[in-house]
Write an enzyme that holds these catalytic residues in place. Structure first.
Site, mmCIF file in Angstrom:
data_model
loop_
_atom_site.group_PDB
_atom_site.id
_atom_site.type_symbol
_atom_site.label_atom_id
_atom_site.label_comp_id
_atom_site.label_asym_id
_atom_site.label_seq_id
_atom_site.Cartn_x
_atom_site.Cartn_y
_atom_site.Cartn_z
ATOM 1 N N GLU A 176 26.452 70.129 22.243
ATOM 2 C CA GLU A 176 26.540 68.585 21.406
ATOM 3 C C GLU A 176 27.211 67.585 22.574
ATOM 4 O O GLU A 176 28.290 67.705 22.744
ATOM 5 C CB GLU A 176 27.296 68.865 20.272
ATOM 6 C CG GLU A 176 27.515 67.553 19.310
ATOM 7 C CD GLU A 176 28.405 67.800 18.487
ATOM 8 O OE1 GLU A 176 29.302 66.622 18.251
ATOM 9 O OE2 GLU A 176 28.626 68.441 17.706
ATOM 10 N N CYS B 129 32.566 62.707 16.122
ATOM 11 C CA CYS B 129 31.088 62.558 16.923
ATOM 12 C C CYS B 129 30.237 62.138 15.908
ATOM 13 O O CYS B 129 28.894 61.574 16.510
ATOM 14 C CB CYS B 129 30.585 64.104 17.061
ATOM 15 S SG CYS B 129 30.744 65.386 15.971
#
Length: 506
Positions: A245, A282
């Site tokens: 990620e 995020c």
């Protein structure tokens, strides 16, 4: 050989707290990976894995105060946020224990022989087996839920894979504490401690991805760091899966009708989402497409009032703070960029929240404003004012992959009127999770969750949050025409383990 010390640092002051560990050299990395590989058979029994996961959750819960105190001292995220994150961490462990018990993750499929087919079918029995040792690269912004005992570790152990974690340098003492608690859980569950291990240091991270006994890796962090590790994983003599990620802008589209209907609540909701955790999520919305005109002006005014009332926050470390301040300065210096609430320094160790505005037309084509469609980690967002749906879609067409994309509609549009369905279809290719009339922060850890997206959001199609994250650490294998006594118990005809399976008979 002497290795460098790893210091725990207080982000509120920038001062060292304690020596938490030492950087691991290549010999130490090889030792812990080899030990983890040697211990892998201990995880073959599903009941033992489920017991380990539940025991780990209990041990972490029993150490709540110690864990929260250690994590807060190193991250400044605060006891309330960290208590919630620890609850998420232990819930993940227990959820994966339930997945292991239930057994559907093995994806058992059995085809009985069918000589009448063209070509004929032999007896085929398929299920999934663990890959081997998993390298986990801990996240900086989630010292518990995406770190040593976090989602990657929980899902890998549930799959039957030992784990070696490369600790994040922002919270090494917390990493050591959680590692010790996982070792305690392993002892209580009657399993070898070596099924989990932690290493520290940049060099250790590089050595870990290259070790031949490492079979897969999970990463949460920057595009630059994640891409370097991804390339290293692919360049190995035996390439391995790398589930990274990396970064996400998380665009938001607010229709003119939605702004007219509830501009003030949208402005306040956006402020809460973009400043949550000092903007260090995020899934923080980093680009917002808002309409020009009176309704959009009301939204921007509400956003300015809410963001302006937000207290300065401490970022995870000085390096991130400096990058944030520099990034905001570079963006604010671009022509035609407004700063209704100027983000930036609060004092030597904090940052203020803010946002920038820009005509959407400047983002619709390649040029100096491209910086505004790159992620800026911290409490800032960009509000691009669009004059038509076509202008908004031109901006969306230039975006890369994202973890989330959000659409705010009016009540009438939510009923299917207007271009709402078209806008939703336009957002779907951009992200792994589409949010309608909500905000992307506050990620639910649920079976249907997907936390991933097209590159550069992630390097694979898998999720790192939710119970299907276990699929990353498994591979399928099929047994053909194999006598029943030689089959793994999971595939035997009488299903002695009582597992869910798909069976096709002639």
């Amino acid at each position: 050989m002497t290795t460098a010390p790893v210091w725990s640092v207080d982000p509120r002051t920038g001062k060292r707290r304690e020596r938490a560990a030492a950087e691991a050299d290549t010999h130490e990395v090889a030792r812990v990976v080899t030990a983890a590989h040697a211990a892998r058979d201990a995880l073959a029994d599903r009941a033992a894995r489920a017991l380990l996961l539940r025991t780990a959750a209990d041990v972490l819960d029993a150490s709540h105060a110690r864990i929260v105190e250690a994590a807060d001292a190193e991250t400044a995220l605060g006891p309330t946020r960290l208590s919630g994150e620890l609850a998420r961490t232990t819930a993940q462990l227990r959820a994966f224990a339930d997945v292991v018990d239930e057994g559907a993750f093995l994806d058992i499929r059995i085809n009985h022989p069918d000589p009448g087919r063209t070509p004929p079918w032999p007896d085929l029995r398929r299920y999934k087996i663990p890959l081997g040792v998993v390298a986990v690269y801990a996240a900086g912004n989630f010292p518990l839920a995406l770190s040593v005992a976090g989602a990657d570790t929980a899902s890998a152990l549930a799959a039957g894979c030992p784990v070696v974690v490369k600790a994040h340098p922002g919270h090494p003492a917390t990493a050591e504490l959680c590692a010790a608690l996982l070792r305690e859980a392993a002892r209580r569950a009657g399993l070898p401690e070596e099924i989990t291990a932690v290493v520290h240091g940049f060099g250790a991270g590089v050595a870990l991805i290259g070790h031949p006994r490492v079979a897969a890796a999970g990463f949460t962090g920057s595009v630059r760091g994640g891409r370097a590790l991804f390339d290293a994983a692919a360049a190995r003599p035996e390439p391995i899966p790398f589930h990274g990620e990396l970064g996400s802008l998380n665009p938001v589209v607010i229709t003119e009708a939605a702004a007219a209907e509830r501009a003030e609540s949208l402005g306040a909701g956006l402020a809460g989402s973009m400043t949550l955790g000092a903007g260090q999520f995020c899934t923080k919305p980093g680009l917002v497409l808002a309409p020009v005109g009176a309704a959009g002006d009301r939204l921007v005014a509400a956003l300015a009032a809410a963001v302006g009332a937000t207290e300065p926050g401490v970022m995870l470390d000085q390096r991130l703070r400096d990058a944030f301040v520099a990034g905001v300065r570079a963006r604010a210096a671009l022509p035609s960029v407004g700063t209704p609430v100027t983000p930036g320094p609060g004092d030597a160790h904090t940052v203020g929240a803010g946002f920038l505005t820009v005509p959407a037309s400047l983002l619709a084509e390649e040029g100096p404003h491209d910086l505004l469609v790159e992620e800026c980690f911290g409490p800032v967002t960009v509000v691009a004012r669009y004059g038509s749906d076509d202008e908004a879609e031109a901006v969306l067409a230039r975006l890369g992959g994202n973890l989330t994309a959000t659409l705010h509609l009016s009540a009438e549009e939510a009923g299917g009127r207007g271009r709402s369905a078209g806008l939703l279809a336009r957002l779907t290719p951009l992200a792994g999770r589409i949010v309608v009339d909500g905000w992307p922060t506050g990620l639910a850890v649920a079976p249907a969750q997907h936390h991933g997206g097209p590159y550069p959001a992630t390097t694979s199609t898998a999720t790192s949050v939710g119970t299907t994250a276990i699929e990353r650490w498994l591979r399928p294998v099929t047994y053909q025409s194999t006598p029943d006594p030689l089959l793994p118990p999971e595939l035997r005809e009488l299903n002695p383990l009582g597992l869910p399976r798909t069976v096709v008979r002639p």
